[in-house]
Design a protein around this motif. Structure first.
Motif, PDB file in Angstrom:
ATOM      1  N   ASN A   1       0.807  -1.225   0.032  1.00 42.48           N
ATOM      2  CA  ASN A   1       0.222  -0.024   0.121  1.00 42.48           C
ATOM      3  C   ASN A   1       0.791   1.078  -0.003  1.00 42.48           C
ATOM      4  O   ASN A   1       0.233   2.336   0.082  1.00 42.48           O
ATOM      5  CB  ASN A   1      -1.011   0.148   1.181  1.00 42.48           C
ATOM      6  N   SER A   2       2.160   1.159   0.057  1.00 47.95           N
ATOM      7  CA  SER A   2       2.992   2.423  -0.038  1.00 47.95           C
ATOM      8  C   SER A   2       3.054   3.060  -1.539  1.00 47.95           C
ATOM      9  O   SER A   2       3.275   2.307  -2.598  1.00 47.95           O
ATOM     10  CB  SER A   2       4.367   1.942   0.411  1.00 47.95           C
TER      11      SER A   2
ATOM     12  N   MET B   1      -2.737   1.628  -4.922  1.00 46.37           N
ATOM     13  CA  MET B   1      -3.876   1.925  -6.110  1.00 46.37           C
ATOM     14  C   MET B   1      -4.003   3.335  -6.362  1.00 46.37           C
ATOM     15  O   MET B   1      -4.795   3.641  -7.713  1.00 46.37           O
ATOM     16  CB  MET B   1      -4.913   1.267  -5.713  1.00 46.37           C
ATOM     17  N   PHE B   2      -3.340   4.201  -5.720  1.00 44.00           N
ATOM     18  CA  PHE B   2      -3.527   5.746  -6.422  1.00 44.00           C
ATOM     19  C   PHE B   2      -2.411   6.250  -6.922  1.00 44.00           C
ATOM     20  O   PHE B   2      -2.447   7.484  -7.391  1.00 44.00           O
ATOM     21  CB  PHE B   2      -3.916   6.554  -4.893  1.00 44.00           C
ATOM     22  N   GLY B   3      -1.494   5.265  -7.050  1.00 43.40           N
ATOM     23  CA  GLY B   3      -0.132   5.930  -7.705  1.00 43.40           C
ATOM     24  C   GLY B   3       1.225   5.914  -6.789  1.00 43.40           C
ATOM     25  O   GLY B   3       0.984   5.766  -5.675  1.00 43.40           O
ATOM     26  N   CYS B   4       1.957   6.200  -7.597  1.00 45.14           N
ATOM     27  CA  CYS B   4       3.514   6.211  -6.856  1.00 45.14           C
ATOM     28  C   CYS B   4       3.845   7.484  -6.331  1.00 45.14           C
ATOM     29  O   CYS B   4       3.446   8.414  -7.306  1.00 45.14           O
ATOM     30  CB  CYS B   4       4.403   5.614  -7.795  1.00 45.14           C
ATOM     31  N   GLN B   5       4.776   7.687  -5.585  1.00 44.06           N
ATOM     32  CA  GLN B   5       5.248   8.924  -5.224  1.00 44.06           C
ATOM     33  C   GLN B   5       6.934   8.790  -5.183  1.00 44.06           C
ATOM     34  O   GLN B   5       7.515   8.217  -4.465  1.00 44.06           O
ATOM     35  CB  GLN B   5       4.899   9.541  -3.847  1.00 44.06           C
TER      36      GLN B   5
END
Length: 87
Positions: A33-34, A62-66
């Motif tokens: 989840n990271s 699921m919301f994207g990478c940083q």
């Protein structure tokens, strides 16, 4: 260029390097989840002393990478190519 690839991963990946060899290295799998990046980097011989360095960057969110995996890949390519320009 290989050294530049390793340096980029050390500065930008969210996990440490797990395996390192003459033509391949990767980080540990992404943290569940990271948005932090994981990486797989390989170097393939093209002949005449030339090599191609390929990277796969991803995360487990699921919301994207940083940072964004696509933007990070562009930065990786820019960094590695600039290192090669000095050769």
């Amino acid at each position: 260029m290989w050294s530049a690839a390793r340096g980029w991963v050390l500065r930008h990946a969210g996990t440490k390097i797990q395996n390192y060899g003459a033509d391949y290295f990767d980080t540990y799998n992404p943290i569940p989840n990271s948005p932090a990046l994981a990486a797989q980097i390989s170097q393939d011989a093209l002949g005449s002393g030339k090599h191609k360095i390929s990277a796969r960057l991803w995360c487990d969110n699921m919301f994207g990478c940083q940072p964004n995996a696509w933007q990070a890949l562009l930065d990786f390519n820019r960094t590695v190519n600039l290192a090669g320009a000095g050769q």
